[in-house]
Design a protein around this motif. Structure first.
Motif, mmCIF file in Angstrom:
data_model
loop_
_atom_site.group_PDB
_atom_site.id
_atom_site.type_symbol
_atom_site.label_atom_id
_atom_site.label_comp_id
_atom_site.label_asym_id
_atom_site.label_seq_id
_atom_site.Cartn_x
_atom_site.Cartn_y
_atom_site.Cartn_z
ATOM 1 N N ARG A 193 0.857 -1.190 0.000
ATOM 2 C CA ARG A 193 0.000 0.000 0.000
ATOM 3 C C ARG A 193 0.889 1.234 0.000
ATOM 4 N NH1 ARG A 193 -3.524 -1.734 5.199
ATOM 5 N NH2 ARG A 193 -4.390 -3.681 4.377
ATOM 6 N N TYR A 194 0.386 2.264 -0.640
ATOM 7 C CA TYR A 194 1.156 3.511 -0.658
ATOM 8 C C TYR A 194 0.445 4.578 0.153
ATOM 9 C CZ TYR A 194 4.053 1.357 -4.184
ATOM 10 O OH TYR A 194 4.905 0.516 -4.840
ATOM 11 N N PRO A 196 1.621 8.225 0.891
ATOM 12 C CA PRO A 196 2.637 9.286 0.866
ATOM 13 C C PRO A 196 2.468 10.289 2.000
ATOM 14 C CG PRO A 196 1.115 9.476 -1.003
ATOM 15 C CD PRO A 196 0.794 8.200 -0.312
ATOM 16 N N ARG A 342 4.095 1.609 2.386
ATOM 17 C CA ARG A 342 5.194 2.507 2.038
ATOM 18 C C ARG A 342 4.735 3.944 2.236
ATOM 19 N NH1 ARG A 342 6.883 -0.865 -3.267
ATOM 20 N NH2 ARG A 342 8.116 -2.438 -2.159
ATOM 21 N N ALA A 345 4.665 7.839 -2.450
ATOM 22 C CA ALA A 345 3.711 7.638 -3.533
ATOM 23 C C ALA A 345 4.215 6.544 -4.462
ATOM 24 C CB ALA A 345 3.530 8.940 -4.313
ATOM 25 N N GLN A 346 3.291 5.888 -5.133
ATOM 26 C CA GLN A 346 3.690 4.799 -6.008
ATOM 27 C C GLN A 346 4.595 5.277 -7.142
ATOM 28 O OE1 GLN A 346 0.541 2.288 -7.429
ATOM 29 N NE2 GLN A 346 1.988 0.782 -8.193
ATOM 30 N N TYR A 349 8.058 5.556 -6.012
ATOM 31 C CA TYR A 349 8.716 4.252 -6.033
ATOM 32 C C TYR A 349 9.136 3.863 -7.447
ATOM 33 C CZ TYR A 349 9.133 -0.828 -6.223
ATOM 34 O OH TYR A 349 9.578 -2.095 -6.487
#
Ligand code: CDP
Ligand code: MG
Length: 687
Positions: A193-194, A196, A342, A345-346, A349
């Motif tokens: 999961r993101y 941020p 995490r 943000a995706q 990454y």
């Protein structure tokens, strides 16, 4: 001799026969496997079995981290049912828990490198296990290169290289297509999961991690949580905050490189309470923590990096690579399906590097060369690195070492170079600290050195410039930016603990200083002081603030950063480079609009000679953090670099002798001119 058993639940156990056979049949074996599959704890035992009665020397197993070497050696002793420190031992800097009976010896990779100096054939060992090779630290790359040559000279020596499942082909190729055995762990799927962070603030990061932990503990009624934080300080703060929020229902633990071994052992023996472990990247692959179901990843780590501007090494907090982030996520899927959150943000990454760059590509080659010489590893040019450094990088490494006086013309280490190689800091900084020790200004130099490795802590908000300037005025020193730094440090309330932090926060606010940077400064200072204190150096010897001593110390490490004034704010540095004073410098002079100077009249107080802590190339070359120096010091400290030209022999009526003009140059800058009688033209030795 040993009662060898293998825990049935470890993936490596099922492959035991195959691994033992491979070690018997090949000189080198590459073993890849997920973290926790049992490589580190089980391989030494398989080596024992593979060697059988033929084991003459020891089985040596290297670890990148002290905390891993210690905990794993204890575990192996326990599994073999022998007292730790006898048949199974552990050696690291400042502690040796091995004995004459030791068969399995765990050690940090630095120890094995150091042993090469006294035992170049490594005769003490029959089998070596190079663990965690994927980390590709300098030490690991040194060992990989050295062992490649050694294995040819010692056909009886065996090597097992272990690694996470990253880039195993490169290791195999390096050792003549050595067989690769891959142990696939039983891995459960991990949901990513993101989440941020709202801003880039460090406080928010800790806050966000803590609420993610709270959510996780509520979401699921079982499984422990592992949080990755970049620094020791972040870990402590997160732990404190978590303890306050969670109360005694949960157990909160910290895990980082330098910690007491009692605390380390707790990591592996969870009690009944659910746990939250807050760790640095030591928990990425080195240490397997049981029972983890949730991973909270900040995506950050301290990564060492050479900064060519200051010519020193820094340990900035940086974003980790995709492969690191994936390793971290993997920690959640060892027992059952896991979840990794995490705090980024995706697409952040997605934009990251796939792999972490090997340290040799981020390192100061001067430091690498010096260490290779100290370890007697041979010449850097011909050393079989997996990723050799570029010729240009090697050349500038040599240049820096010559400039520092660490090497002579034939590239041999000078006595000073030997001293530098002993210091656990990079050579430029080391040179300054050595000089400071001589000048009895080490405490001041430590403060300044740490201060130079962080961005300027002074804040100058656009809407409050005047007041900020007025606050900063207290530390102003007309001819040195370094002394200003020192004065800031000395003005700060130096109390520790929570109350200390609040006092610091208040102080920063009213004095227009960045709290974060001041804290970072303290951290770096502490790191530096601790490393030197470990080496038994007396850190406290000071004559009191002797500005000349401080500036001479800085100059000794930055002889390539001297410059001679040409006009207002404009200097000429060595190698014919034009540098401009950075407008934030104390020495910078603003043009006085009311009283324009008459042409040809220079009322400037700018010193003719300066040394810069940093030369930055942005729109132009800027000299930052500068100070006035006495040009006599240049010839004194940089004697080994100076070139002397003699000219205009003339007869002096006064002395009755023939005199010549001696001009002394450093990097093309004339630092001294004097009349000498012809006979005494020998260059002065450098200090
Ligand atoms: O090296 P690798 O990551 O493949 O695994 P390992 O370190 O050999 O760990 C195998 C198992 O032993 C893991 O489940 C660890 O949690 C456990 N272990 C332990 O309980 N206590 C230690 N001091 C070290 C490992
Ligand atoms: Mg391991």
């Amino acid at each position: 001799m040993f009662d060898i058993r293998y825990p049935a639940d470890l993936p490596i156990t099922a492959r035991r026969e195959e691994i033992i056979a491979a070690i018997r049949d090949h000189q080198v074996v590459i073993l890849a496997g997920e973290t926790g599959s049992g490589k580190t704890t089980q391989l030494p035992k398989m080596c024992l079995e593979a060697a059988g009665d033929n084991l003459r020397g020891q089985i040596g197993c290297t670890q990148p981290r002290r905390v891993a070497a210690m905990s794993v050696s204890k575990r192996v002793a326990e599994e073999l049912n022998v007292p730790w420190g006898r048949e199974v031992g552990c050696k690291m800097r400042f502690s040796d828990d091995t004995s004459r009976d030791t068969r399995i010896k765990f050690m940090t990779d630095g120890i094995l490198l150091a042993e090469i100096q006294s035992d170049p054939m490594l005769r003490a060992y029959s089998i070596l296990i190079l663990d965690e090779a994927h980390e590709r630290s300098l030490n690991i790359d040194f060992l990989l290169g050295y062992l490649r040559g050694l294995l040819q000279q010692r056909p009886d020596l065996k090597l097992v290289v272990t690694s996470a499942t990253i880039d195993t082909e490169a290791f195999s190729k390096h050792f003549g297509d050595a067989p690769i055995i891959e142990v696939s762990g039983r891995m459960f799927p991990v949901e990513i999961r993101y989440a941020p962070l709202p801003t880039d603030d460090e406080i928010d990061m800790i806050e966000a991690a803590v609420s993610a932990v709270e959510d996780a503990l509520i979401e699921s009624s079982e499984g422990d949580v592992l949080v990755f934080m970049p620094t020791e300080r972040d870990i402590r703060e997160t732990r404190d905050l978590l303890e306050g929020r969670l109360g005694s229902t949960y157990e909160v633990l910290a895990l980082f490189g330098r910690m007491a071994s009692g605390d380390q052992q707790r990591i592996f023996s969870p009690g009944r309470k659910r746990r939250v472990v807050v760790a640095t990247n030591v928990a990425e692959t080195s240490i397997t923590i049981p029972r983890i179901r949730y991973v909270i990843d900040t995506g950050l780590a301290r990564i060492s990096r050479y900064n060519p501007r200051t010519r020193t090494k820094r340990l900035p907090v940086e974003t980790v690579s995709q492969s690191s982030a994936n390793q971290r996520a993997g920690r959640a899927g060892r027992v059952q399906d896991g979840i990794c959150i995490r705090l980024l943000a995706q697409d952040d990454y997605m934009k990251r590097e796939r792999f972490t760059m090997p340290e040799i590509q981020r390192a100061n080659l001067a430091e690498v060369i010096l260490r290779m010489k100290a370890f007697k590893l041979g010449e850097i040019e011909s050393f079989p690195f997996i990723n050799p450094p570029t010729q240009a990088a090697i050349r500038s490494g040599y240049e820096l070492l010559h400039e520092l006086g660490a090497l002579d013309e034939t590239h041999e280490m000078s006595p000073l170079g030997k001293e530098l190689a002993q210091l656990p800091v990079d050579p430029t900084l080391g040179r300054m600290l050595l000089q400071a020790r001589k000048e009895k200004a080490l405490p001041e130099m430590l403060v300044i050195a740490a201060g130079l490795s962080i961005p300027d802590p002074r804040e100058r908000p656009d809407d409050d410039k005047e007041r900020a300037a007025a606050a900063h005025k207290a530390w102003w020193c007309p001819d040195s930016d370094f002394i200003s730094l020192l004065r800031i440090w000395q003005a700060v309330p130096q109390t520790d603990g929570k109350g200390g932090m609040n006092a610091l926060r208040k102080f920063c606010k009213s004095n227009y200083l960045s709290f974060m940077r001041m804290r970072e400064w303290r951290d770096v200072w502490k790191q530096l002081s601790d490393t030197l204190a470990d080496d038994g150096q007396a850190l406290s010897e000071s004559k009191g603030s002797n500005d000349d001593a401080i500036h001479r110390s800085i100059l000794s490490g930055q002889l390539g950063h001297i410059a001679l004034r040409e006009e207002r704010n404009l200097y000429k540095a060595g190698g014919n480079r034009q540098v401009t004073l950075f407008p934030g410098s104390n020495l910078y002079e603003r043009r006085d609009k009311n009283k324009p100077g008459k042409p040809g009249q220079d009322k400037s107080k700018q010193p003719p000679w300066i040394v810069a802590g940093e030369i930055v190339h942005t729109s132009q070359l800027f000299a930052r953090s500068v100070a006035k120096i006495n040009p006599d010091w240049i010839a004194e400290l940089g004697g080994h670099l100076c070139e002397r030209r003699y000219s205009e022999p003339h007869y002096s009526v006064k002395t009755g002798r023939v005199l010549v003009t001696e001009r002394v140059f450093l990097h093309g800058l004339e630092v001294k001119r004097q009349h000498r009688s012809r006979a005494c033209a020998a260059p002065a030795p450098g200090t």
